[in-house]
Design a protein around this motif. Structure first.
Motif, PDB file in Angstrom:
ATOM      1  N   THR A  19       6.019 -39.718  35.675  1.00  0.00           N
ATOM      2  CA  THR A  19       6.177 -38.268  35.581  1.00  0.00           C
ATOM      3  C   THR A  19       5.759 -37.670  36.931  1.00  0.00           C
ATOM      4  OG1 THR A  19       3.926 -37.796  34.823  1.00  0.00           O
ATOM      5  CG2 THR A  19       5.570 -38.308  33.126  1.00  0.00           C
ATOM      6  N   ASN A  20       5.767 -36.367  37.034  1.00  0.00           N
ATOM      7  CA  ASN A  20       5.368 -35.707  38.263  1.00  0.00           C
ATOM      8  C   ASN A  20       3.846 -35.663  38.458  1.00  0.00           C
ATOM      9  OD1 ASN A  20       5.482 -33.756  36.035  1.00  0.00           O
ATOM     10  ND2 ASN A  20       4.854 -32.252  37.551  1.00  0.00           N
ATOM     11  N   GLN A  56       6.717 -31.895  34.352  1.00  0.00           N
ATOM     12  CA  GLN A  56       8.121 -31.520  34.454  1.00  0.00           C
ATOM     13  C   GLN A  56       8.914 -32.699  33.927  1.00  0.00           C
ATOM     14  OE1 GLN A  56       8.709 -30.697  38.602  1.00  0.00           O
ATOM     15  NE2 GLN A  56       7.967 -28.607  38.422  1.00  0.00           N
ATOM     16  N   TRP A  57       9.829 -32.435  32.981  1.00  0.00           N
ATOM     17  CA  TRP A  57      10.579 -33.523  32.363  1.00  0.00           C
ATOM     18  C   TRP A  57      12.031 -33.110  32.173  1.00  0.00           C
ATOM     19  CZ3 TRP A  57       9.511 -38.339  32.313  1.00  0.00           C
ATOM     20  CH2 TRP A  57      10.225 -39.213  31.503  1.00  0.00           C
ATOM     21  N   PRO A  63      22.315 -29.417  25.587  1.00  0.00           N
ATOM     22  CA  PRO A  63      21.206 -28.756  24.891  1.00  0.00           C
ATOM     23  C   PRO A  63      20.648 -29.622  23.758  1.00  0.00           C
ATOM     24  CG  PRO A  63      23.089 -27.291  25.087  1.00  0.00           C
ATOM     25  CD  PRO A  63      23.549 -28.648  25.518  1.00  0.00           C
ATOM     26  N   VAL A  64      19.331 -29.674  23.661  1.00  0.00           N
ATOM     27  CA  VAL A  64      18.664 -30.421  22.601  1.00  0.00           C
ATOM     28  C   VAL A  64      17.576 -29.576  21.970  1.00  0.00           C
ATOM     29  CG1 VAL A  64      19.097 -32.741  23.538  1.00  0.00           C
ATOM     30  CG2 VAL A  64      17.052 -31.489  24.239  1.00  0.00           C
ATOM     31  N   GLN A  65      17.263 -29.927  20.737  1.00  0.00           N
ATOM     32  CA  GLN A  65      16.091 -29.376  20.063  1.00  0.00           C
ATOM     33  C   GLN A  65      15.002 -30.429  20.226  1.00  0.00           C
ATOM     34  OE1 GLN A  65      15.769 -27.184  16.043  1.00  0.00           O
ATOM     35  NE2 GLN A  65      15.879 -29.333  15.544  1.00  0.00           N
ATOM     36  N   VAL A  66      13.803 -30.004  20.589  1.00  0.00           N
ATOM     37  CA  VAL A  66      12.725 -30.963  20.838  1.00  0.00           C
ATOM     38  C   VAL A  66      11.645 -30.774  19.785  1.00  0.00           C
ATOM     39  CG1 VAL A  66      11.039 -31.805  22.498  1.00  0.00           C
ATOM     40  CG2 VAL A  66      13.252 -30.960  23.298  1.00  0.00           C
ATOM     41  N   TYR A  67      11.330 -31.876  19.104  1.00  0.00           N
ATOM     42  CA  TYR A  67      10.327 -31.904  18.036  1.00  0.00           C
ATOM     43  C   TYR A  67       9.093 -32.627  18.557  1.00  0.00           C
ATOM     44  CZ  TYR A  67       8.246 -32.959  13.489  1.00  0.00           C
ATOM     45  OH  TYR A  67       7.389 -33.070  12.421  1.00  0.00           O
ATOM     46  N   VAL A  79      16.959 -26.486  24.562  1.00  0.00           N
ATOM     47  CA  VAL A  79      16.688 -26.594  25.996  1.00  0.00           C
ATOM     48  C   VAL A  79      17.587 -27.651  26.614  1.00  0.00           C
ATOM     49  CG1 VAL A  79      14.271 -25.864  25.904  1.00  0.00           C
ATOM     50  CG2 VAL A  79      14.829 -28.275  25.666  1.00  0.00           C
ATOM     51  N   GLN A  80      17.690 -27.592  27.926  1.00  0.00           N
ATOM     52  CA  GLN A  80      18.386 -28.628  28.677  1.00  0.00           C
ATOM     53  C   GLN A  80      17.852 -28.613  30.098  1.00  0.00           C
ATOM     54  OE1 GLN A  80      22.200 -26.523  27.977  1.00  0.00           O
ATOM     55  NE2 GLN A  80      22.629 -27.033  30.113  1.00  0.00           N
ATOM     56  N   GLY A  81      18.089 -29.686  30.821  1.00  0.00           N
ATOM     57  CA  GLY A  81      17.622 -29.767  32.202  1.00  0.00           C
ATOM     58  C   GLY A  81      16.120 -29.938  32.309  1.00  0.00           C
ATOM     59  N   ILE A  82      15.600 -29.629  33.477  1.00  0.00           N
ATOM     60  CA  ILE A  82      14.171 -29.791  33.748  1.00  0.00           C
ATOM     61  C   ILE A  82      13.372 -28.716  33.013  1.00  0.00           C
ATOM     62  CG2 ILE A  82      12.377 -29.833  35.527  1.00  0.00           C
ATOM     63  CD1 ILE A  82      14.300 -32.154  35.798  1.00  0.00           C
ATOM     64  N   GLN A  83      12.396 -29.156  32.228  1.00  0.00           N
ATOM     65  CA  GLN A  83      11.504 -28.259  31.488  1.00  0.00           C
ATOM     66  C   GLN A  83      10.070 -28.593  31.861  1.00  0.00           C
ATOM     67  OE1 GLN A  83      12.699 -25.773  29.483  1.00  0.00           O
ATOM     68  NE2 GLN A  83      14.693 -26.470  30.210  1.00  0.00           N
TER      69      GLN A  83
END
Length: 122
Positions: A19-20, A56-57, A63-67, A79-83
């Motif tokens: 990861t960062n 940052q991930w 687009p996805v839903q993150v659980y 969300v999508q891309g860098i979060q």
């Protein structure tokens, strides 16, 4: 077969992504599962630091839903891309990315999305 032998390093490498933040790794908990279960992309992050850290991930192009499976709650609804997200000191989070267009439902103590178990023991 020695536990310190080099033959096992491939198994460990399959599990881990950087990861960062130094010291915080993204672990794929099913990468070496011999039963090869059908799963959505899942990553476990642990913060060993004495302070909260922001990661940052890349959640991907679609687009996805993150659980968040350890807290049993929706982390991001779309969300999508860098979060970026914060992991509290000495704590872990486990993120499962599911399709935005597929609803999640509780069935028999399990959270199911598109016929795939996202979480057990709800």
């Amino acid at each position: 077969l020695g536990s310190y032998g080099g033959s096992n390093i491939g198994y460990l490498a399959a599990l881990i992504e950087s990861t960062n933040i130094e010291g915080i790794l993204a672990v794929d908990p099913v990468a070496t599962d011999i039963m090869n279960p059908t799963t959505f992309p899942t990553r476990l992050f642990y913060n060993p630091h004495p302070k909260s850290k922001t990661i940052q991930w890349d959640m991907g192009k679609e687009p996805v839903q993150v659980y968040e499976a350890l807290a049993n709650k929706i982390f991001y609804s779309s969300v999508q891309g860098i979060q970026t997200f914060t992991i509290p000191a000495k704590q872990a989070i486990m993120l499962v990315s599911t399709p935005v267009d597929k609803p999640m439902e509780k069935i028999g103590g399990r959270l199911i999305c598109d016929g795939i178990v996202v979480d057990f023991q709800l």
